[in-house]
Design a protein around this motif. Sequence first.
Motif, PDB file in Angstrom:
ATOM      1  N   SER A   9      52.953  24.393 -46.576  1.00  0.00           N
ATOM      2  CA  SER A   9      52.548  23.524 -45.459  1.00  0.00           C
ATOM      3  C   SER A   9      51.809  22.291 -45.955  1.00  0.00           C
ATOM      4  N   HIS A  11      49.622  20.923 -44.235  1.00  0.00           N
ATOM      5  CA  HIS A  11      48.256  21.041 -43.696  1.00  0.00           C
ATOM      6  C   HIS A  11      47.444  21.981 -44.575  1.00  0.00           C
ATOM      7  N   THR A  15      47.491  26.261 -40.216  1.00  0.00           N
ATOM      8  CA  THR A  15      47.652  27.606 -39.665  1.00  0.00           C
ATOM      9  C   THR A  15      48.154  28.609 -40.708  1.00  0.00           C
ATOM     10  N   SER A  16      49.221  28.265 -41.396  1.00  0.00           N
ATOM     11  CA  SER A  16      49.785  29.242 -42.338  1.00  0.00           C
ATOM     12  C   SER A  16      48.846  29.477 -43.512  1.00  0.00           C
ATOM     13  N   PRO A  83      54.974  26.939 -42.458  1.00  0.00           N
ATOM     14  CA  PRO A  83      55.068  26.735 -41.012  1.00  0.00           C
ATOM     15  C   PRO A  83      56.544  26.794 -40.622  1.00  0.00           C
ATOM     16  N   VAL A  84      56.818  27.064 -39.368  1.00  0.00           N
ATOM     17  CA  VAL A  84      58.207  26.995 -38.890  1.00  0.00           C
ATOM     18  C   VAL A  84      58.509  25.550 -38.518  1.00  0.00           C
ATOM     19  N   TYR A  86      61.659  23.409 -37.112  1.00  0.00           N
ATOM     20  CA  TYR A  86      63.016  23.485 -36.530  1.00  0.00           C
ATOM     21  C   TYR A  86      63.697  24.822 -36.854  1.00  0.00           C
ATOM     22  N   PHE A  87      62.960  25.885 -36.595  1.00  0.00           N
ATOM     23  CA  PHE A  87      63.463  27.257 -36.676  1.00  0.00           C
ATOM     24  C   PHE A  87      63.689  27.768 -38.093  1.00  0.00           C
ATOM     25  N   TRP A 121      54.533  27.415 -33.475  1.00  0.00           N
ATOM     26  CA  TRP A 121      53.838  27.075 -32.227  1.00  0.00           C
ATOM     27  C   TRP A 121      54.311  27.960 -31.073  1.00  0.00           C
ATOM     28  N   ASN A 122      55.607  28.097 -30.957  1.00  0.00           N
ATOM     29  CA  ASN A 122      56.159  28.803 -29.796  1.00  0.00           C
ATOM     30  C   ASN A 122      55.902  30.303 -29.874  1.00  0.00           C
ATOM     31  N   VAL A 127      62.064  31.968 -31.467  1.00  0.00           N
ATOM     32  CA  VAL A 127      61.453  31.073 -32.463  1.00  0.00           C
ATOM     33  C   VAL A 127      61.584  31.555 -33.910  1.00  0.00           C
ATOM     34  N   ALA A 155      51.253  30.456 -32.726  1.00  0.00           N
ATOM     35  CA  ALA A 155      50.205  30.087 -33.691  1.00  0.00           C
ATOM     36  C   ALA A 155      50.390  28.617 -34.065  1.00  0.00           C
ATOM     37  N   GLY A 156      50.090  27.750 -33.122  1.00  0.00           N
ATOM     38  CA  GLY A 156      50.343  26.324 -33.324  1.00  0.00           C
ATOM     39  C   GLY A 156      49.237  25.592 -34.057  1.00  0.00           C
TER      40      GLY A 156
HETATM   41  C1  LIG Z   1      58.436  18.921 -38.184  1.00  0.00           C
HETATM   42  C2  LIG Z   1      57.917  20.064 -37.379  1.00  0.00           C
HETATM   43  C3  LIG Z   1      58.810  20.959 -36.831  1.00  0.00           C
HETATM   44  C4  LIG Z   1      58.335  22.048 -36.084  1.00  0.00           C
HETATM   45  N1  LIG Z   1      59.240  22.929 -35.576  1.00  0.00           N
HETATM   46  C5  LIG Z   1      58.790  23.980 -34.847  1.00  0.00           C
HETATM   47  C6  LIG Z   1      59.710  24.920 -34.292  1.00  0.00           C
HETATM   48  O1  LIG Z   1      60.924  24.842 -34.469  1.00  0.00           O
HETATM   49  N2  LIG Z   1      59.201  25.940 -33.532  1.00  0.00           N
HETATM   50  C7  LIG Z   1      57.854  26.073 -33.316  1.00  0.00           C
HETATM   51  O2  LIG Z   1      57.458  27.005 -32.617  1.00  0.00           O
HETATM   52  N3  LIG Z   1      56.964  25.223 -33.872  1.00  0.00           N
HETATM   53  C8  LIG Z   1      57.394  24.176 -34.620  1.00  0.00           C
HETATM   54  N4  LIG Z   1      56.490  23.308 -35.173  1.00  0.00           N
HETATM   55  C9  LIG Z   1      55.053  23.602 -35.054  1.00  0.00           C
HETATM   56  C10 LIG Z   1      54.478  24.317 -36.290  1.00  0.00           C
HETATM   57  O3  LIG Z   1      55.306  25.367 -36.728  1.00  0.00           O
HETATM   58  C11 LIG Z   1      53.114  24.919 -35.989  1.00  0.00           C
HETATM   59  O4  LIG Z   1      52.248  23.933 -35.464  1.00  0.00           O
HETATM   60  C12 LIG Z   1      52.473  25.585 -37.172  1.00  0.00           C
HETATM   61  O5  LIG Z   1      51.309  26.253 -36.759  1.00  0.00           O
HETATM   62  C13 LIG Z   1      52.073  24.597 -38.255  1.00  0.00           C
HETATM   63  O6  LIG Z   1      51.604  25.346 -39.361  1.00  0.00           O
HETATM   64  P1  LIG Z   1      50.715  24.689 -40.517  1.00  0.00           P
HETATM   65  O7  LIG Z   1      49.404  24.266 -39.894  1.00  0.00           O
HETATM   66  O8  LIG Z   1      50.559  25.780 -41.507  1.00  0.00           O
HETATM   67  O9  LIG Z   1      51.478  23.527 -41.052  1.00  0.00           O
HETATM   68  C14 LIG Z   1      56.941  22.219 -35.891  1.00  0.00           C
HETATM   69  C15 LIG Z   1      56.046  21.288 -36.442  1.00  0.00           C
HETATM   70  C16 LIG Z   1      56.514  20.217 -37.169  1.00  0.00           C
HETATM   71  C17 LIG Z   1      55.533  19.232 -37.750  1.00  0.00           C
END
Ligand SMILES: Cc1cc2nc3c(=O)[nH]c(=O)nc-3n(C[C@H](O)[C@H](O)[C@H](O)COP(=O)(O)O)c2cc1C
Length: 178
Positions: A9, A11, A15-16, A83-84, A86-87, A121-122, A127, A155-156
């Motif tokens: 990630s 970030h 979150t992750s 992080p997820v 786009y799936f 997030w979702n 998801v 977990a957004g």
């Molecule tokens: C480019 C991008 C694509 C994402 N695609 C999805 C998605 O397909 N489904 C979802 O639920 N969240 C999606 N998210 C939200 C992140 O998965 C979510 O905020 C996650 O907690 C981020 O983790 P991190 O803080 O470890 O980076 C997306 C975020 C970004 C920036």
Amino acid sequence: MKILVLKGSPHIKGTSNTLVSEFIRGAKEKGHKIEEIDVAHALLHPCLGCDRCAINGTCIQKDDGNEILNKILSSDCLVFVTPVYYFGMSAQLKTLIDRFYAKNSAITNKHFKVIYIACAWNDDDMVMKALDAHLDILTSYLEMNEIGRILAKGAGYPSAIKPSYLKAAYELGENLEV
Ligand SMILES: Cc1cc2nc3c(=O)[nH]c(=O)nc-3n(C[C@H](O)[C@H](O)[C@H](O)COP(=O)(O)O)c2cc1C
């Protein structure tokens, strides 16, 4: 056990990474040796598909890839963190996995223990479906032995991570056999 955590990630305090830090806390308490690599901020170029690595097993690209691959090969257990996006997994982590191509046989021959940690997030049935399937195939193709998978939905952002996921991550580390 030598555990290598591969963080995908951008970030650093996201979150992750928050979720995996609970795993790390548990695993350290149990006496495991942990090394972390911030894959997302490493200098890592995508595989060029040039096949030059097929000649000598080393990628020709001058970046952090070869050093990371060597660290991987000297570990017992790999923890993929993403992080997820786009799936699927993040492009940052996928870029590293594509670079496995240079050491594919060495990696499959190691039969790594593997753990997956992801956050999205979702919070719905769809998801994690594609990522879940991808991880199954990756585990099988790379001949790894999976010992844990935490796919945290809803977990957004760090404070949204459900306590049950944090607990599961800590316990996964705490219960790992040395
Ligand atoms: C480019 C991008 C694509 C994402 N695609 C999805 C998605 O397909 N489904 C979802 O639920 N969240 C999606 N998210 C939200 C992140 O998965 C979510 O905020 C996650 O907690 C981020 O983790 P991190 O803080 O470890 O980076 C997306 C975020 C970004 C920036």
